[in-house]
Write a protein that holds these residues in place. Structure first.
Motif: not given
Length: 164
Positions: A54, A108, A110, A116-118
Motif C-alpha cells: 500500500d 487492507a 486503511p 488506498h491502492r493495494y
C-alpha cells in the motif's frame, strides 16, 4: 506473451472485496489472501516472489501487506487463503514478516479519510531462492528482488472509507 497477473476476486481498479480486507484495526474483513494466477513468465525464470504493498499508507514508507519468496518456477497460482493459513502455499515458499509484524497475508486496513491502492505484484527471478528468513524485512527482500528481477506483473485494487 506478456507476463500477466490476474485474480478471480478483482481486476485493476476494482474495490478490494471484503474477503481480502483485514479483520482488525477498525475493519471487519475475512483477511483472506486472494487467489492469484500468473502466466507468460520469461525464459530463465527460476522462482517467483509475490508482494502486496500500500503506497498510500500514512507512514512515510507505505505498508507491506504480504511478501512470499521462493515460489518454485513451476507454480503459477496461489489459491484463496494460501497466505492466511488455509493451505495451498507451495512447498519451499516462505512468507516474510509484513508491516503487521508477522509473516502471512494482512488485508487492507486503511485509516478513515481516503482510498488506498493495494498493489499485488508477482516477480519472476533469475535465482531459485532468495537468502531470506521469515523475519527478514520487506525492504531487504525488495533489495534482493530488484537485483534478480526478470519481469514483474501487477494488479491494483482500491479500498478506503469515508472521513471520520
Amino acid at each position: 506473451m506478456a507476463f500477466t497477473l490476474t485474480s478471480p476476486a478483482f481486476i485493476t481498479g476494482d474495490v478490494l472485496p471484503q474477503a481480502q480486507v483485514y479483520n482488525g484495526m477498525g475493519q471487519s474483513g475475512q483477511n483472506l489472501s486472494p487467489a492469484l494466477t500468473w502466466k507468460g513468465a520469461p525464459e530463465g525464470t527460476k522462482s517467483f516472489v509475490v508482494t502486496v504493498y500500500d503506497p498510500d499508507a500514512p507512514t512515510g514508507s507505505g505498508w507491506w501487506h504480504w511478501v512470499v519468496v521462493n515460489i518454485p518456477p513451476n507454480v503459477t497460482t496461489l489459491p484463496e487463503g494460501a497466505g492466511s493459513g488455509r493451505g495451498g502455499m507451495p512447498e519451499g515458499a516462505l512468507q516474510i514478516r509484513t508491516d503487521f509484524g508477522v509473516p502471512g497475508y494482512g488485508g487492507a486496513a486503511p485509516p478513515p479519510g481516503r482510498v488506498h491502492r493495494y498493489v499485488f505484484t508477482v516477480y519472476a527471478l533469475d535465482v531459485p531462492k532468495l537468502e531470506a528468513s521469515a523475519d527478514s524485512s520487506p525492504a531487504l527482500v525488495g533489495f534482493m528482488v530488484h537485483h534478480h528481477q526478470l519481469a514483474a506483473a501487477s494488479l491494483t485494487a482500491l479500498y478506503g472509507g469515508p472521513a471520520k
